[in-house]
Scaffold this motif. Structure first.
Motif, PDB file in Angstrom:
ATOM      1  N   ILE B  55      47.520 -12.690  43.595  1.00  0.00           N
ATOM      2  CA  ILE B  55      47.092 -11.303  43.326  1.00  0.00           C
ATOM      3  C   ILE B  55      47.905 -10.641  42.212  1.00  0.00           C
ATOM      4  N   GLN B  56      49.091 -11.206  41.903  1.00  0.00           N
ATOM      5  CA  GLN B  56      49.889 -10.676  40.788  1.00  0.00           C
ATOM      6  C   GLN B  56      49.082 -10.687  39.487  1.00  0.00           C
ATOM      7  N   ARG B  57      48.063 -11.529  39.443  1.00  0.00           N
ATOM      8  CA  ARG B  57      47.259 -11.654  38.221  1.00  0.00           C
ATOM      9  C   ARG B  57      46.199 -10.556  38.123  1.00  0.00           C
ATOM     10  N   PHE B  58      46.200  -9.608  39.101  1.00  0.00           N
ATOM     11  CA  PHE B  58      45.207  -8.522  39.070  1.00  0.00           C
ATOM     12  C   PHE B  58      45.863  -7.152  39.121  1.00  0.00           C
ATOM     13  N   PHE B  62      45.902  -4.246  42.085  1.00  0.00           N
ATOM     14  CA  PHE B  62      47.054  -4.055  42.967  1.00  0.00           C
ATOM     15  C   PHE B  62      48.247  -3.469  42.229  1.00  0.00           C
ATOM     16  N   ASN B  63      48.856  -2.454  42.847  1.00  0.00           N
ATOM     17  CA  ASN B  63      50.111  -1.906  42.351  1.00  0.00           C
ATOM     18  C   ASN B  63      51.220  -2.599  43.152  1.00  0.00           C
ATOM     19  N   ILE B  64      51.978  -3.482  42.485  1.00  0.00           N
ATOM     20  CA  ILE B  64      52.985  -4.287  43.178  1.00  0.00           C
ATOM     21  C   ILE B  64      54.386  -3.804  42.843  1.00  0.00           C
ATOM     22  N   LEU B  71      46.893  -1.116  47.161  1.00  0.00           N
ATOM     23  CA  LEU B  71      45.616  -1.201  46.464  1.00  0.00           C
ATOM     24  C   LEU B  71      45.573  -0.022  45.492  1.00  0.00           C
ATOM     25  N   ASN B  72      45.163  -0.280  44.249  1.00  0.00           N
ATOM     26  CA  ASN B  72      45.154   0.750  43.204  1.00  0.00           C
ATOM     27  C   ASN B  72      44.674   2.101  43.750  1.00  0.00           C
TER      28      ASN B  72
END
Lengths: 329, 329
Positions: B55-58, B62-64, B71-72
């Motif tokens: 999910i880091q690729r999105f 996603f706000n990580i 979730l944004n």
């Protein structure tokens, strides 16, 4: 379903009730005002500040540090721990300042551990709530399916002379697990003493699980587990008390039982048994109680792990370990 | 009791089984390797490192941060959250690297909150375990009292073509709560599809509570709650599958069911329903199972509070709040 609407109106009331008999589990614990109580290296309870001020006067019995209280580790065994604690309680009882000890029962419970058959000591049941020690009992729901009223349940009104909850409404039959008595054995004994259930009738007793909750009152802390049993009674059966501990019995419909349990006249710590029964029998169900799944969880809180520390008392104490992440090995 | 000895031999086995379907509750959580997952300011799950790397690729979804995943928050509502997450999952699914998504179901579950009727978004049920989102289903135990064999239970063997647990033994009837279906409605639908239970027979369906547990597997995290229903079947009833999801059905004695549940051929996440049934019916009881009260608690772990943070994500994050001390106000 005929009774659906009336339950609908109580949705928030039933959850409020479940939170009431779990008031310590849901909020008391995290206030961090209680000190963990250890016996022989195991945490077996929690001690409130109001109790601390009394036990501080017994340094030969309790080793008190900034973060925990420990029963004197020099006490070698069950027998010695039991007698030292009994002596101390006798002194406190004489002073007549502690409410819980005014209800002295002359009946001992064992202090045990969740995953061991070994017991550490025994003490009068009235003192358990001073140390937040886990307390075990049995409760029998006496019920029948009435031809016109549907599901009906016998409730008892506790004697006005009882040390705890005098005159309150309660389950059909219940009792604490005293030293030397088995679970089913206690059920049979209490059913005979409290309601004169005997002979073939007692053979219809069915074990149906247990409820666990953590209540707090002025008297102390109550991490209680009740083994629940169901007993379907004949329409013509009328309970008769044999031990003077019951004022009267009354047969109520399921809906009347809920209203009684929501009233101030019902023993708060017996409500979990009634709710569990009404859920198992489908009277309270997902269609008429929107907090259903939360209610079911609050009838079975994780008491087995609430006193499990992931380190021994010699290690650093970080003061915040409740709920999960224990007994995992 | 005839079956007592055989259960006696399984005491530790039944507790081991309860710990197995609670492996994440009992040990996974405290390892602290998962990041809390928030949607609209509420924690709804946990994300494992193996999922993080995908999910880091999105970053648009996603706000990580160092301590959590969100979730944004720019996604305004149910509809927008649902479509953005669906697009992301579709991309991951095409790459065909994530085991859980190989079991894509084309059936959406809702992401909801324990004490609210509001849902935040919906996503394919196969993706829930990637985010450790709570999952709800229904399970029906079809049983009868056989004149010579006593309590008997119908089990189903799952079809070998099922995406999850193919060929494993499972409860009589079960199904997930899909978007737009009620709890009882799902029961009735699944009972008809999986076992051809219809007409007067389905009216005998009785709600009897729910089980909650937190399992982890290679596929992901499973904080599951199953609404349990009992259905007493006539001696001459033979279930017939109507939707191709069942390989076969078999009628077993209670003792045979326990042995089956303890075998590697039984769906681990269905064992809680079977144990809860056998406890409610008194077959597993305090006299033949010394871990009884611990077993009952492990069938109802506090999922309602496991994702409740006593502070919002803007506050300092101390990383360790599980179990109790929540929803207390």
């Amino acid at each position: 379903m005929k009774e659906m609407n009336s339950i609908q109106n109580n949705i928030s009331d039933l959850l409020k009730l479940a939170r009431k008999f779990n008031c310590f589990y849901l909020s008391g614990i995290c206030q961090g005002t209680c000190k963990p109580f250890f016996v022989a290296g195991n945490q077996v309870g929690l001690i409130r500040p109001d109790v601390m001020k009394h036990i501080q006067r017994f340094p030969e019995v309790f080793n008190i540090t900034g973060t925990y209280v420990e029963l004197n580790p020099a006490f070698r065994d069950y027998k010695e721990r039991t007698s030292k604690v009994a002596d101390m309680l006798m002194k406190l009882r004489k002073e007549d300042e502690i409410i819980a000890l005014k209800g002295w029962r002359d009946e001992c419970f064992e202090v045990s551990l969740p995953f061991s058959s070994e017991s550490l000591l025994e003490m009068d049941r009235s003192a358990f709530c001073l140390f937040g020690i886990r307390n075990y009992g049995v409760s029998v729901t006496g019920y029948l399916y009435h031809p016109t009223k549907g599901l009906c349940i016998w409730l008892q009104q506790r004697s006005f002379t009882k040390q705890t909850w005098p005159g309150s409404w309660d389950c059909f039959v219940s009792g604490g697990l005293a030293v030397g008595y088995g679970i089913l054995e206690t059920c049979i004994k209490e059913a005979a003493e409290e309601a004169s259930v005997e002979g073939d009738l007692i053979n219809k007793l069915l074990p149906a699980g247990c409820v666990s909750f953590y209540f707090e009152s002025e008297r102390g802390l109550f991490p209680n587990t009740e083994y629940v049993y169901d007993l379907e009674l004949p329409l013509d059966f009328v309970p008769k008390n044999a031990d003077g501990e019951v004022e009267t019995f009354e047969l109520l419909t399921a809906e009347e039982c809920i209203q009684r349990a929501l009233s101030p006249h019902f023993k708060t710590t017996s409500a979990p048994v009634l709710l569990d029964f009404l859920i198992r029998k489908g009277y309270i169900n997902p269609e008429n109680e929107s907090n259903y799944r939360n209610l079911v969880e609050l009838l079975h809180v994780p008491l087995q792990s609430i006193y499990s520390w992931p380190f021994t008392i010699s290690n650093t104490f970080n003061g915040d370990n409740h709920g999960s992440c224990v007994d995992s090995n």
